[in-house]
Scaffold this active site. Sequence first.
Site, mmCIF file in Angstrom:
data_model
loop_
_atom_site.group_PDB
_atom_site.id
_atom_site.type_symbol
_atom_site.label_atom_id
_atom_site.label_comp_id
_atom_site.label_asym_id
_atom_site.label_seq_id
_atom_site.Cartn_x
_atom_site.Cartn_y
_atom_site.Cartn_z
ATOM 1 N N LEU A 184 23.237 -2.165 7.767
ATOM 2 C CA LEU A 184 22.190 -1.924 8.749
ATOM 3 C C LEU A 184 20.793 -1.982 8.132
ATOM 4 O O LEU A 184 20.575 -1.518 7.016
ATOM 5 C CB LEU A 184 22.399 -0.554 9.402
ATOM 6 C CG LEU A 184 23.751 -0.316 10.086
ATOM 7 C CD1 LEU A 184 23.763 1.050 10.762
ATOM 8 C CD2 LEU A 184 24.081 -1.416 11.080
ATOM 9 N N HIS A 185 19.859 -2.552 8.890
ATOM 10 C CA HIS A 185 18.456 -2.628 8.479
ATOM 11 C C HIS A 185 17.584 -2.318 9.685
ATOM 12 O O HIS A 185 18.100 -1.921 10.746
ATOM 13 C CB HIS A 185 18.132 -4.002 7.887
ATOM 14 C CG HIS A 185 18.574 -5.161 8.735
ATOM 15 N ND1 HIS A 185 18.043 -5.423 9.974
ATOM 16 C CD2 HIS A 185 19.507 -6.136 8.516
ATOM 17 C CE1 HIS A 185 18.608 -6.503 10.491
ATOM 18 N NE2 HIS A 185 19.508 -6.951 9.633
ATOM 19 N N GLY A 244 16.180 -4.037 11.818
ATOM 20 C CA GLY A 244 16.548 -4.744 13.039
ATOM 21 C C GLY A 244 17.603 -3.988 13.827
ATOM 22 O O GLY A 244 17.500 -3.830 15.054
ATOM 23 N N HIS A 245 18.635 -3.508 13.131
ATOM 24 C CA HIS A 245 19.661 -2.706 13.793
ATOM 25 C C HIS A 245 19.086 -1.382 14.290
ATOM 26 O O HIS A 245 19.436 -0.901 15.378
ATOM 27 C CB HIS A 245 20.814 -2.420 12.829
ATOM 28 C CG HIS A 245 21.526 -3.631 12.325
ATOM 29 N ND1 HIS A 245 21.302 -4.152 11.072
ATOM 30 C CD2 HIS A 245 22.455 -4.422 12.903
ATOM 31 C CE1 HIS A 245 22.072 -5.208 10.898
ATOM 32 N NE2 HIS A 245 22.777 -5.397 11.992
ATOM 33 N N GLN A 262 24.404 -15.836 20.932
ATOM 34 C CA GLN A 262 25.383 -14.773 21.105
ATOM 35 C C GLN A 262 25.044 -13.932 22.330
ATOM 36 O O GLN A 262 25.928 -13.597 23.136
ATOM 37 C CB GLN A 262 25.420 -13.889 19.865
ATOM 38 C CG GLN A 262 26.285 -12.647 20.010
ATOM 39 C CD GLN A 262 26.315 -11.822 18.740
ATOM 40 O OE1 GLN A 262 27.106 -12.076 17.851
ATOM 41 N NE2 GLN A 262 25.441 -10.834 18.646
ATOM 42 N N LEU A 321 14.482 -10.310 10.163
ATOM 43 C CA LEU A 321 15.336 -9.449 9.359
ATOM 44 C C LEU A 321 16.790 -9.867 9.512
ATOM 45 O O LEU A 321 17.276 -10.142 10.603
ATOM 46 C CB LEU A 321 15.181 -7.993 9.791
ATOM 47 C CG LEU A 321 13.881 -7.293 9.426
ATOM 48 C CD1 LEU A 321 13.910 -5.847 9.906
ATOM 49 C CD2 LEU A 321 13.645 -7.328 7.926
ATOM 50 N N SER A 331 20.803 -9.371 7.214
ATOM 51 C CA SER A 331 21.523 -8.915 6.025
ATOM 52 C C SER A 331 21.656 -10.033 5.003
ATOM 53 O O SER A 331 21.879 -9.781 3.816
ATOM 54 C CB SER A 331 22.907 -8.387 6.421
ATOM 55 O OG SER A 331 23.652 -9.394 7.077
#
Length: 284
Positions: A30-31, A33-34, A153, A184, A186
């Site tokens: 997680l970053h 953005g999440h 998506q 952003l 991962s």
Amino acid sequence: MKRACTIEELHDSLPLTEHKTVLVPTMGALHEGHFSLIRKAREIAGPHGRVAVSIFVNPIQFDRESDLASYPCTLDKDLEACQKLGVDIVFTPEAESVYHPDRSITIHETSLSKLLCGATREGHFDGVCTVVAKLFNLFRPTDAVFGKKDYQQLAIIHRLVRDLNIPVTIHGAETVREEDGLALSSRNVRLTQLNREQAPIIREALVAARNAVDAGEKSADVVKSIALNTINAVSTIPRIDYLECVDAETLEAVESIDKLTLLATAVFFGDVRLIDNIELEPQG
């Protein structure tokens, strides 16, 4: 915050409630953005609703074994972040808990997945649809939040809910970016120093194309050329997987920008594949 590692534990953690349950499906690592998705989920849930996060690296949506093997795992940090953000329930299953060893049913998407990422990632969106449908069945959320960075998506999840009459409201959240414009992801940590310095060219290319549309340009070919030339101007030319102008709803390629259109791209910097997009609105 409750944590469930199995479906049985998840069921025990989901008592009936008359308030909203808002789901944020993730694959972990997680970053910010999440985090923005979780914050949006909390706004939607309100003070009495609950926010649920799933952290599951879904093996059946990976078209390359190397991507699955190299996907980062930062579970302890992820759980700590969820705790700080006020998440109510976190689901962290193993693959064996989600998929039976003799599973024989997969959801197959036949339209929106043909272009963009789906053109070169066979089976990817079938895997996405299957796991998201399973998560919706398990959580029974009233709402779910997905990021617009993965615009294809998001469009496919909208279609999944529509076509299968799943009673959940889908919310799209804006892409969160670094100060230099890079979306952003991962995957960004896998970029070399040179590639990281060059990767913001993706955003620069998309903005240059949008500026042309804002100035009155309607030709999709011209708009794509502007973005393509911008990306190719970097000293070490990256490999473009695709760069397309598509209808923002159907994801079908367009020749003229006459309504809301998506300019989307996937670019390889070394072996790291980065995606990004920008919405284009015709002028006049």
